[in-house]
Design an enzyme around this catalytic site. Structure first.
Site, PDB file in Angstrom:
ATOM      1  N   ASP A  69      -4.989 -14.029   3.292  1.00  0.00           N
ATOM      2  CA  ASP A  69      -5.862 -13.007   3.866  1.00  0.00           C
ATOM      3  C   ASP A  69      -6.697 -13.616   4.989  1.00  0.00           C
ATOM      4  O   ASP A  69      -6.560 -14.793   5.319  1.00  0.00           O
ATOM      5  CB  ASP A  69      -6.758 -12.410   2.779  1.00  0.00           C
ATOM      6  N   ASP A  89      -3.313 -14.677   9.666  1.00  0.00           N
ATOM      7  CA  ASP A  89      -3.196 -13.396  10.341  1.00  0.00           C
ATOM      8  C   ASP A  89      -1.784 -12.879  10.111  1.00  0.00           C
ATOM      9  O   ASP A  89      -0.819 -13.460  10.598  1.00  0.00           O
ATOM     10  CB  ASP A  89      -3.462 -13.606  11.837  1.00  0.00           C
ATOM     11  N   MET A  90      -1.643 -11.811   9.361  1.00  0.00           N
ATOM     12  CA  MET A  90      -0.309 -11.335   9.006  1.00  0.00           C
ATOM     13  C   MET A  90       0.480 -10.847  10.221  1.00  0.00           C
ATOM     14  O   MET A  90       1.690 -10.633  10.133  1.00  0.00           O
ATOM     15  CB  MET A  90      -0.400 -10.217   7.963  1.00  0.00           C
ATOM     16  N   LYS A 103       0.444  -4.507  -1.352  1.00  0.00           N
ATOM     17  CA  LYS A 103       0.026  -3.288  -2.038  1.00  0.00           C
ATOM     18  C   LYS A 103      -0.985  -2.524  -1.198  1.00  0.00           C
ATOM     19  O   LYS A 103      -1.990  -3.074  -0.760  1.00  0.00           O
ATOM     20  CB  LYS A 103      -0.592  -3.642  -3.395  1.00  0.00           C
ATOM     21  N   HIS A 107      -0.430   2.096   4.771  1.00  0.00           N
ATOM     22  CA  HIS A 107      -1.057   3.376   5.140  1.00  0.00           C
ATOM     23  C   HIS A 107      -2.193   3.167   6.146  1.00  0.00           C
ATOM     24  O   HIS A 107      -2.691   4.128   6.727  1.00  0.00           O
ATOM     25  CB  HIS A 107      -1.579   4.118   3.902  1.00  0.00           C
TER      26      HIS A 107
END
Length: 202
Positions: A69, A89-90, A103, A107
């Site tokens: 994260d 950083d994804m 998860k 959205h």
């Protein structure tokens, strides 16, 4: 039905994400053993998502379990001998793992950003025949038991998503971003009421 992702929560998340760090050289190294990474836990870290990765660590003590994260979130992470925490950083880098767990992530992001995240996921996992997969827990509109309580819950969640200017996706929309990100196959399991478990394969 897709809805536009506006300001507020999305922009705040994006601003935090862009300040994150990446590993030197951006080199991805294959995991030395069985490994699962929980990507982008949202604060507070003591929400149910962290309990899930802890449950995995407890059930499979031989498996390395990591939460990835943003730096300011990892800085507040609880000390946990079974779960490690890594900042990143994804959009730039996701730690290598046999399986990635995301998860309630997508959205918050439109299709273009979701494809970017998924491409980084694909880079982080081994081929399907070596056990690589991405596990997504999210809502698939129209999926799940055809029971009135389920449909009512979906409607209420739909209203919530409208309030935060987020996105819900039907299976066709999920498939579109999966294929654009370069994945070959997926499986949807409606086992969590209005939520589905999606297994995504490279």
């Amino acid at each position: 039905m897709r809805r536009s992702v506006g300001t507020g929560r999305r922009r705040a998340a994006e601003a935090r994400s862009r300040r994150a760090t990446t590993p030197p050289g951006g080199v991805t190294v294959a995991p030395a053993g069985p490994c699962v990474v929980d990507v982008a836990e949202e604060p507070p870290l003591l929400r149910p998502g962290l309990w899930e990765i802890r449950a995995i660590a407890k059930a499979f003590p031989h498996m390395k379990c990591t939460v990835s994260d943003l730096p300011h979130v990892v800085a507040e992470a609880p000390t946990d001998g079974n779960v490690s925490f890594i900042s990143g950083d994804m959009f730039k880098y996701i730690p290598p793992a046999n399986a990635l767990f995301l998860k309630w992530i997508f959205h918050d992001w439109g299709d273009e950003d979701s494809v970017k995240i998924l491409k980084k996921c694909k880079e982080a996992i081994p081929p399907r025949d070596a056990g690589g997969k991405v596990i997504i827990v999210d809502m698939v509109v129209g999926s799940g038991p055809n029971e009135i309580v389920t449909r009512e819950t979906q409607v209420l969640y739909d209203l919530f998503i409208m309030c935060i200017e987020g996105i819900e996706r039907e299976e066709s929309k999920w498939k579109k971003i999966f294929m654009e990100a370069g994945f070959s196959d997926y499986k949807i399991m409606s086992v969590l009421g209005v939520r589905s478990v999606i297994e995504l394969y490279p």
